[in-house]
Design an enzyme around this catalytic site. Structure first.
Site, short mmCIF file in Angstrom:
data_model
loop_
_atom_site.label_atom_id
_atom_site.label_comp_id
_atom_site.label_asym_id
_atom_site.label_seq_id
_atom_site.Cartn_x
_atom_site.Cartn_y
_atom_site.Cartn_z
N THR A 49 0.14 -10.73 23.64
CA THR A 49 -0.29 -9.36 23.38
C THR A 49 -1.56 -9.42 22.53
OG1 THR A 49 0.88 -9.20 21.28
CG2 THR A 49 2.15 -8.67 23.28
N THR A 157 13.65 -8.70 9.62
CA THR A 157 12.79 -8.21 8.53
C THR A 157 13.59 -7.44 7.48
OG1 THR A 157 11.04 -6.60 8.07
CG2 THR A 157 12.29 -6.23 10.06
N ASP A 158 13.05 -7.40 6.26
CA ASP A 158 13.67 -6.57 5.21
C ASP A 158 13.58 -5.08 5.53
OD1 ASP A 158 10.93 -6.17 4.72
OD2 ASP A 158 10.97 -6.98 2.67
N TYR A 181 9.26 0.81 14.37
CA TYR A 181 9.28 -0.67 14.31
C TYR A 181 10.60 -1.16 13.71
CZ TYR A 181 8.71 -5.22 12.06
OH TYR A 181 8.92 -6.51 11.63
N ALA A 182 10.94 -0.63 12.55
CA ALA A 182 12.14 -1.11 11.86
C ALA A 182 13.40 -0.80 12.66
CB ALA A 182 12.21 -0.49 10.47
N ALA A 184 13.61 -0.70 15.94
CA ALA A 184 13.70 -1.69 17.03
C ALA A 184 14.22 -3.02 16.49
CB ALA A 184 12.32 -1.88 17.67
N ARG A 304 0.90 6.95 5.17
CA ARG A 304 1.65 6.62 6.40
C ARG A 304 2.87 7.55 6.48
NH1 ARG A 304 3.77 0.46 6.62
NH2 ARG A 304 1.76 0.07 7.61
N GLY A 306 6.50 8.75 6.68
CA GLY A 306 7.77 8.05 6.44
C GLY A 306 7.60 6.74 5.67
P1 NAD Z 1 2.76 -11.08 15.31
O1 NAD Z 1 2.54 -9.71 15.78
O2 NAD Z 1 1.65 -11.82 14.60
O3 NAD Z 1 3.19 -12.02 16.52
C1 NAD Z 1 4.11 -11.60 17.50
C2 NAD Z 1 4.00 -12.57 18.66
O4 NAD Z 1 4.96 -12.19 19.66
C3 NAD Z 1 2.62 -12.54 19.35
O5 NAD Z 1 2.20 -13.85 19.63
C4 NAD Z 1 2.89 -11.76 20.63
O6 NAD Z 1 2.02 -12.11 21.69
C5 NAD Z 1 4.33 -12.16 20.93
N1 NAD Z 1 5.04 -11.20 21.76
C6 NAD Z 1 5.12 -9.85 21.60
N2 NAD Z 1 5.89 -9.31 22.57
C7 NAD Z 1 6.32 -10.34 23.33
C8 NAD Z 1 7.16 -10.42 24.48
N3 NAD Z 1 7.72 -9.33 25.03
N4 NAD Z 1 7.42 -11.64 25.01
C9 NAD Z 1 6.86 -12.76 24.48
N5 NAD Z 1 6.04 -12.74 23.40
C10 NAD Z 1 5.79 -11.54 22.83
O7 NAD Z 1 4.06 -11.02 14.40
P2 NAD Z 1 4.45 -11.84 13.09
O8 NAD Z 1 3.90 -11.15 11.91
O9 NAD Z 1 4.17 -13.26 13.32
O10 NAD Z 1 6.02 -11.60 13.09
C11 NAD Z 1 6.88 -12.49 13.80
C12 NAD Z 1 8.31 -11.99 13.66
O11 NAD Z 1 8.66 -11.93 12.29
C13 NAD Z 1 8.52 -10.58 14.21
O12 NAD Z 1 9.75 -10.55 14.85
C14 NAD Z 1 8.50 -9.70 12.96
O13 NAD Z 1 9.32 -8.57 13.18
C15 NAD Z 1 9.11 -10.63 11.95
N6 NAD Z 1 8.69 -10.41 10.56
C16 NAD Z 1 7.38 -10.29 10.23
C17 NAD Z 1 7.01 -10.15 8.90
C18 NAD Z 1 5.57 -10.00 8.48
O14 NAD Z 1 5.32 -9.62 7.33
N7 NAD Z 1 4.61 -10.26 9.33
C19 NAD Z 1 8.00 -10.11 7.90
C20 NAD Z 1 9.35 -10.23 8.29
C21 NAD Z 1 9.67 -10.39 9.60
O1 DAU Z 2 8.49 -6.16 5.05
C1 DAU Z 2 8.35 -6.94 6.20
C2 DAU Z 2 7.36 -6.27 7.12
O2 DAU Z 2 6.09 -6.41 6.51
C3 DAU Z 2 7.35 -6.87 8.52
O3 DAU Z 2 8.60 -6.66 9.12
C4 DAU Z 2 6.24 -6.24 9.36
O4 DAU Z 2 6.15 -6.89 10.61
C5 DAU Z 2 4.93 -6.39 8.62
O5 DAU Z 2 3.90 -5.72 9.34
C6 DAU Z 2 5.02 -5.83 7.21
O6 DAU Z 2 5.19 -4.40 7.26
P1 DAU Z 2 4.45 -3.43 6.22
O7 DAU Z 2 4.36 -2.08 6.81
O8 DAU Z 2 5.05 -3.55 4.87
O9 DAU Z 2 3.03 -4.17 6.19
P2 DAU Z 2 1.53 -3.62 6.22
O10 DAU Z 2 0.63 -4.80 6.03
O11 DAU Z 2 1.28 -2.74 7.38
O12 DAU Z 2 1.50 -2.73 4.92
C7 DAU Z 2 1.80 -3.26 3.64
C8 DAU Z 2 1.71 -2.12 2.65
O13 DAU Z 2 0.33 -1.73 2.55
C9 DAU Z 2 2.47 -0.89 3.07
O14 DAU Z 2 3.01 -0.26 1.91
C10 DAU Z 2 1.41 0.00 3.69
C11 DAU Z 2 0.16 -0.36 2.91
N1 DAU Z 2 -1.09 -0.24 3.68
C12 DAU Z 2 -1.19 -0.89 4.86
C13 DAU Z 2 -2.31 -0.79 5.64
C14 DAU Z 2 -2.39 -1.50 6.98
C15 DAU Z 2 -2.16 0.49 3.18
O15 DAU Z 2 -2.08 1.06 2.08
N2 DAU Z 2 -3.27 0.60 3.95
C16 DAU Z 2 -3.40 0.00 5.17
O16 DAU Z 2 -4.45 0.18 5.82
#
Ligand code: NAD
Ligand code: DAU
Length: 377
Positions: A49, A157-158, A181-182, A184, A304, A306
């Site tokens: 993606t 995720t948390d 997102y959460a 799902a 944002r 919610g």
């Molecule tokens: P990301 O968006 O960087 O990567 C997601 C990957 O999944 C991408 O490579 C994308 O191409 C692939 N993908 C998406 N839909 C797909 C599908 N249908 N089939 C196969 N591949 C698919 O995400 P991330 O930040 O690396 O997060 C990875 C996992 O960890 C996720 O499940 C997310 O919910 C979870 N998570 C993320 C965070 C965070 O802060 N980033 C924190 C806690 C948990």
């Molecule tokens: O807590 C785990 C989650 O952390 C993961 O499950 C998600 O995949 C990951 O995207 C992340 O979610 P958040 O919504 O917490 O992350 P984000 O980086 O989008 O935002 C972090 C905080 O910063 C949140 O309180 C929103 C704020 N923010 C974010 C963006 C993108 C801003 O203030 N401005 C912004 O432009």
């Protein structure tokens, strides 16, 4: 303590199927596991993606010994044909695949549900079939070696606990997701639990905190602030900027997932906190300080919808299993900012035309309505 040896319920030299292994955390997992040179073989299944990026696996592909143990399949976890074929060859499946950005789920949740619900169910069905074959004593590797039932680890995720105004979430708490997102992700967790109860599969769930580090898509807060600041562009800070997140370095998150894969109890759910709770304002200020950029770049923008105020998890269960984070939070953040400064080719390529469309949709009206943001205390 973090563990680097293959042990427990996943054999040394295991064949791992890593779904979403071209994304931020999944690619770190692949890079770190293959760099141990312990014989582990990994097949990445990734849909590529906007967030998936083959360049995230370039360090592996540049090393012939590691590259020989990596296979890449461009495909979808919601496609039963490709999933059945790949799970049949795997000792364990680690599912990182997801749409991962909250703001995008507010704009359009459909892909979140297809991957997070249908996709997880397709993976679980394939694991169920292979488990039944193994229980019948008929599961074999291509070379004829007997194979046990596959382990399945769902990366969660948390955010499934919802906003936690006080205290910390424990694994048994009621799930109360508040963004599409959460929701799902919570549905995925519930499916994993249902397949455990119904089919007695060897499944695990990890719930990680907000993750930061190299190779994170610039849509996420720390990567966005860093890349915008390098370009002296405005930095959108939602609401009052006093929302709190617990920051976990990606190397620690990947290591924790691997530790749970190897040592977790079947059916176990494990929180992975970072132990580094900070207000968004303070995180933004720390990035700007590292770059020597002014607070004046920061714009207070409409919140944002919610927006969860705070996430915080209890990490006792994972600590009892034997794992704790190792990356120092300040050093980890500084090193991350330095990585974006040194790797501008990587993130400038990610900021393509689709990024420009998304950025305009997400931020144009917000920035037009913005005001100077109140600085950190
Ligand atoms: P990301 O968006 O960087 O990567 C997601 C990957 O999944 C991408 O490579 C994308 O191409 C692939 N993908 C998406 N839909 C797909 C599908 N249908 N089939 C196969 N591949 C698919 O995400 P991330 O930040 O690396 O997060 C990875 C996992 O960890 C996720 O499940 C997310 O919910 C979870 N998570 C993320 C965070 C965070 O802060 N980033 C924190 C806690 C948990
Ligand atoms: O807590 C785990 C989650 O952390 C993961 O499950 C998600 O995949 C990951 O995207 C992340 O979610 P958040 O919504 O917490 O992350 P984000 O980086 O989008 O935002 C972090 C905080 O910063 C949140 O309180 C929103 C704020 N923010 C974010 C963006 C993108 C801003 O203030 N401005 C912004 O432009």
């Amino acid at each position: 303590m973090s563990d680097s040896s293959a042990s427990g319920r996943v054999p040394a030299g295991a064949r791992l199927l890593v779904c979403g292994g071209a994304g931020f955390i999944g690619s770190c997992y692949v890079r770190d596991v293959l760099a141990r040179r312990d014989g582990t073989r990994i097949t990445v299944l990734d849909k590529l993606t906007y967030a998936g990026n083959r360049a995230n696996l370039a360090p592996v592909e540049a090393d012939p010994e590691q590259a020989a143990r990596l296979a890449f399949v461009h495909g979808d976890i919601a496609d039963p044909d490709v999933v059945d074929m790949l799970v049949a060859e795997a000792d364990a499946v680690v599912d990182f695949a997801a749409e991962s950005h909250v703001d995008r789920s507010i704009l359009d949740a459909s892909a979140f549900l297809v991957t997070g619900v249908i996709g997880v169910r397709v993976l679980l069905e394939a694991v169920r079939r292979q488990t039944e074959i193994a229980r019948a004593g008929e599961r074999r590797a291509p070379d004829g070696t007997p194979m046990g039932a596959p382990r399945f680890l769902q990366v969660s995720t948390d955010e499934v606990y919802g906003s936690v105004e006080e205290g910390t979430s424990r694994e048994g708490d009621v799930l109360a997701p508040r963004s599409p997102y959460a929701a799902a992700k919570a549905a995925g967790d519930l499916l994993v639990g249902a397949y455990r109860a119904t089919h007695d599969l060897d499944v695990l769930v990890t719930r990680g905190a907000n993750t930061y580090g190299p190779y994170q898509h610039p849509e996420k807060l720390i990567a966005l602030v860093t890349t915008n600041a390098i370009d002296d562009a405005e930095i959108p800070l939602y609401g009052d900027g006093l929302q709190r997140r617990d920051w976990l370095h990606v190397a620690d998150h990947a290591a924790a997932i691997d530790f749970v894969l190897r040592h977790g109890e079947p059916g176990g759910v494990y929180n992975v906190p970072g132990g580094n709770e900070r207000a968004n304002r303070d995180v933004v200020a720390a990035v700007l300080a590292r770059l020597g950029k002014p607070w004046a770049l920061v714009r207070g923008v409409p919140d944002r919808p919610g927006h969860d105020r705070r996430y915080a998890m209890d990490g006792g269960r994972l600590a009892d299993l034997g794992w704790r984070p190792t990356v120092d939070p300040s050093a980890g953040l500084d090193a991350t900012v330095d990585w974006y400064r040194a790797n501008q080719g990587w993130w400038r390529a990610v900021r393509d035309a689709s990024w420009a469309d998304y950025y305009a949709r997400q931020y144009a009206d917000r920035l037009a309505a913005s005001r100077p943001a109140e600085g950190p205390g």
